[in-house]
Design a protein around this motif. Structure first.
Motif, PDB file in Angstrom:
ATOM      1  N   GLN A   1      -0.201   0.022  -8.406  1.00  0.00           N
ATOM      2  CA  GLN A   1      -1.099  -0.033  -9.560  1.00  0.00           C
ATOM      3  C   GLN A   1      -0.079  -1.045 -10.290  1.00  0.00           C
ATOM      4  O   GLN A   1       1.011  -0.615 -10.570  1.00  0.00           O
ATOM      5  CB  GLN A   1      -1.739   0.960 -10.357  1.00  0.00           C
ATOM      6  CG  GLN A   1      -2.663   1.715  -9.500  1.00  0.00           C
ATOM      7  CD  GLN A   1      -3.656   1.067  -9.108  1.00  0.00           C
ATOM      8  OE1 GLN A   1      -4.341   0.592  -9.899  1.00  0.00           O
ATOM      9  NE2 GLN A   1      -4.030   1.007  -7.762  1.00  0.00           N
TER      10      GLN A   1
ATOM     11  N   GLY B   1      -5.443   9.965  -5.168  1.00  0.00           N
ATOM     12  CA  GLY B   1      -5.867   8.624  -5.264  1.00  0.00           C
ATOM     13  C   GLY B   1      -6.641   8.254  -6.636  1.00  0.00           C
ATOM     14  O   GLY B   1      -7.145   7.044  -6.583  1.00  0.00           O
TER      15      GLY B   1
ATOM     16  N   ASN C   1      -3.443   3.742  -0.683  1.00  0.00           N
ATOM     17  CA  ASN C   1      -4.047   3.020  -1.906  1.00  0.00           C
ATOM     18  C   ASN C   1      -3.042   1.803  -2.331  1.00  0.00           C
ATOM     19  O   ASN C   1      -1.627   1.990  -2.256  1.00  0.00           O
ATOM     20  CB  ASN C   1      -4.251   4.106  -3.052  1.00  0.00           C
ATOM     21  CG  ASN C   1      -4.860   5.184  -2.732  1.00  0.00           C
ATOM     22  OD1 ASN C   1      -6.074   5.083  -2.089  1.00  0.00           O
ATOM     23  ND2 ASN C   1      -4.459   6.438  -2.694  1.00  0.00           N
TER      24      ASN C   1
ATOM     25  N   ASP D   1       0.795  11.172 -10.280  1.00  0.00           N
ATOM     26  CA  ASP D   1       1.043   9.787 -10.349  1.00  0.00           C
ATOM     27  C   ASP D   1       2.779   9.470 -10.114  1.00  0.00           C
ATOM     28  O   ASP D   1       3.398  10.203 -10.687  1.00  0.00           O
ATOM     29  CB  ASP D   1       0.495   8.822 -11.057  1.00  0.00           C
ATOM     30  CG  ASP D   1      -0.821   8.756 -11.205  1.00  0.00           C
ATOM     31  OD1 ASP D   1      -1.451   9.453 -10.112  1.00  0.00           O
ATOM     32  OD2 ASP D   1      -1.501   8.347 -12.209  1.00  0.00           O
TER      33      ASP D   1
ATOM     34  N   SER E   1       2.159   4.433  -8.044  1.00  0.00           N
ATOM     35  CA  SER E   1       1.251   4.829  -7.143  1.00  0.00           C
ATOM     36  C   SER E   1       0.270   6.197  -7.567  1.00  0.00           C
ATOM     37  O   SER E   1       0.678   6.697  -8.430  1.00  0.00           O
ATOM     38  CB  SER E   1       2.020   5.772  -5.823  1.00  0.00           C
ATOM     39  OG  SER E   1       1.132   6.345  -4.969  1.00  0.00           O
ATOM     40  N   LEU E   2      -1.093   5.798  -7.039  1.00  0.00           N
ATOM     41  CA  LEU E   2      -1.910   7.029  -7.557  1.00  0.00           C
ATOM     42  C   LEU E   2      -1.611   8.409  -6.862  1.00  0.00           C
ATOM     43  O   LEU E   2      -2.475   9.375  -7.359  1.00  0.00           O
ATOM     44  CB  LEU E   2      -3.272   6.417  -7.401  1.00  0.00           C
ATOM     45  CG  LEU E   2      -3.737   5.335  -7.878  1.00  0.00           C
ATOM     46  CD1 LEU E   2      -5.185   4.742  -7.457  1.00  0.00           C
ATOM     47  CD2 LEU E   2      -3.825   5.593  -9.526  1.00  0.00           C
TER      48      LEU E   2
ATOM     49  N   TRP F   1      -0.234   6.914   0.789  1.00  0.00           N
ATOM     50  CA  TRP F   1      -1.698   7.532   1.071  1.00  0.00           C
ATOM     51  C   TRP F   1      -2.702   6.612   1.281  1.00  0.00           C
ATOM     52  O   TRP F   1      -3.943   6.852   1.339  1.00  0.00           O
ATOM     53  CB  TRP F   1      -2.062   8.440  -0.274  1.00  0.00           C
ATOM     54  CG  TRP F   1      -0.905   9.339  -0.016  1.00  0.00           C
ATOM     55  CD1 TRP F   1      -0.990  10.635   0.455  1.00  0.00           C
ATOM     56  CD2 TRP F   1       0.246   9.498  -1.143  1.00  0.00           C
ATOM     57  NE1 TRP F   1       0.292  11.489  -0.235  1.00  0.00           N
ATOM     58  CE2 TRP F   1       1.168  10.653  -0.805  1.00  0.00           C
ATOM     59  CE3 TRP F   1       0.888   8.529  -1.913  1.00  0.00           C
ATOM     60  CZ2 TRP F   1       2.268  11.081  -1.532  1.00  0.00           C
ATOM     61  CZ3 TRP F   1       2.135   8.888  -2.471  1.00  0.00           C
ATOM     62  CH2 TRP F   1       2.893  10.114  -2.140  1.00  0.00           C
TER      63      TRP F   1
ATOM     64  N   VAL G   1       0.975  -1.267   0.028  1.00  0.00           N
ATOM     65  CA  VAL G   1      -0.016   0.007  -0.101  1.00  0.00           C
ATOM     66  C   VAL G   1       0.725   1.216  -0.083  1.00  0.00           C
ATOM     67  O   VAL G   1       2.077   1.325   0.769  1.00  0.00           O
ATOM     68  CB  VAL G   1      -0.907  -0.036   1.378  1.00  0.00           C
ATOM     69  CG1 VAL G   1      -1.726   1.329   1.393  1.00  0.00           C
ATOM     70  CG2 VAL G   1      -1.729  -1.266   1.275  1.00  0.00           C
TER      71      VAL G   1
END
Length: 134
Positions: free
Chosen positions: A103, A124, A100, A130, A119-120, A98, A95
């Motif tokens: 990806q 998010g 999330n 990103d 990472s988004l 933040w 994770v």
């Protein structure tokens, strides 16, 4: 008669001192917030490097192929049904700072590697902020 001068502060002096304290406290909070944001970005960057190493390990055990788009990063945590040689590369899905999940996309659309990991970011959602392996 001489008037004795009081040793107390005047209202103006108190207001000036309080204003200075508020300005200094506000500046300190602003600086700390910036440092925390920088630390989150650095953490995400380090996490992406760790994910990249885990994916490369997965590839070595799977004839040079990274996880498919369908398997995604979950292939690093749970054994895929079709895996011949596999080991657990991560204890649990990673994770970002933040909160999330990171990806994954195969084949890559932004990276020069065969896959994208990112990472988004703080918002998010997929956007310009990103942080990825590109």
């Amino acid at each position: 008669l001489k008037r004795r001068r009081s040793a107390a502060f005047t209202l103006v002096e108190l207001v000036v001192v309080l204003t200075i304290i508020v300005v200094l406290a506000g500046s300190g909070i602003y600086l700390v917030t910036g440092i925390i944001d920088d630390a989150r970005v650095q953490t995400a960057d380090n996490d992406l490097k760790a994910l990249d190493i885990a994916i490369k390990s997965y590839q070595r055990n799977n004839n040079g192929k990274p996880p498919s788009q369908e398997l995604g990063l979950n292939a690093l945590v749970e054994r895929p049904a079709d895996a011949k040689r596999w080991r657990q590369y991560l204890e649990e899905p990673m994770v970002d700072p933040w909160g999330n999940l990171y990806q994954y996309r195969f084949p890559a659309q932004k990276s020069k590697r065969r896959y994208d990991i990112w990472s988004l970011g703080e918002d998010g959602v997929e956007s310009e902020d990103d942080i990825g392996n590109w």
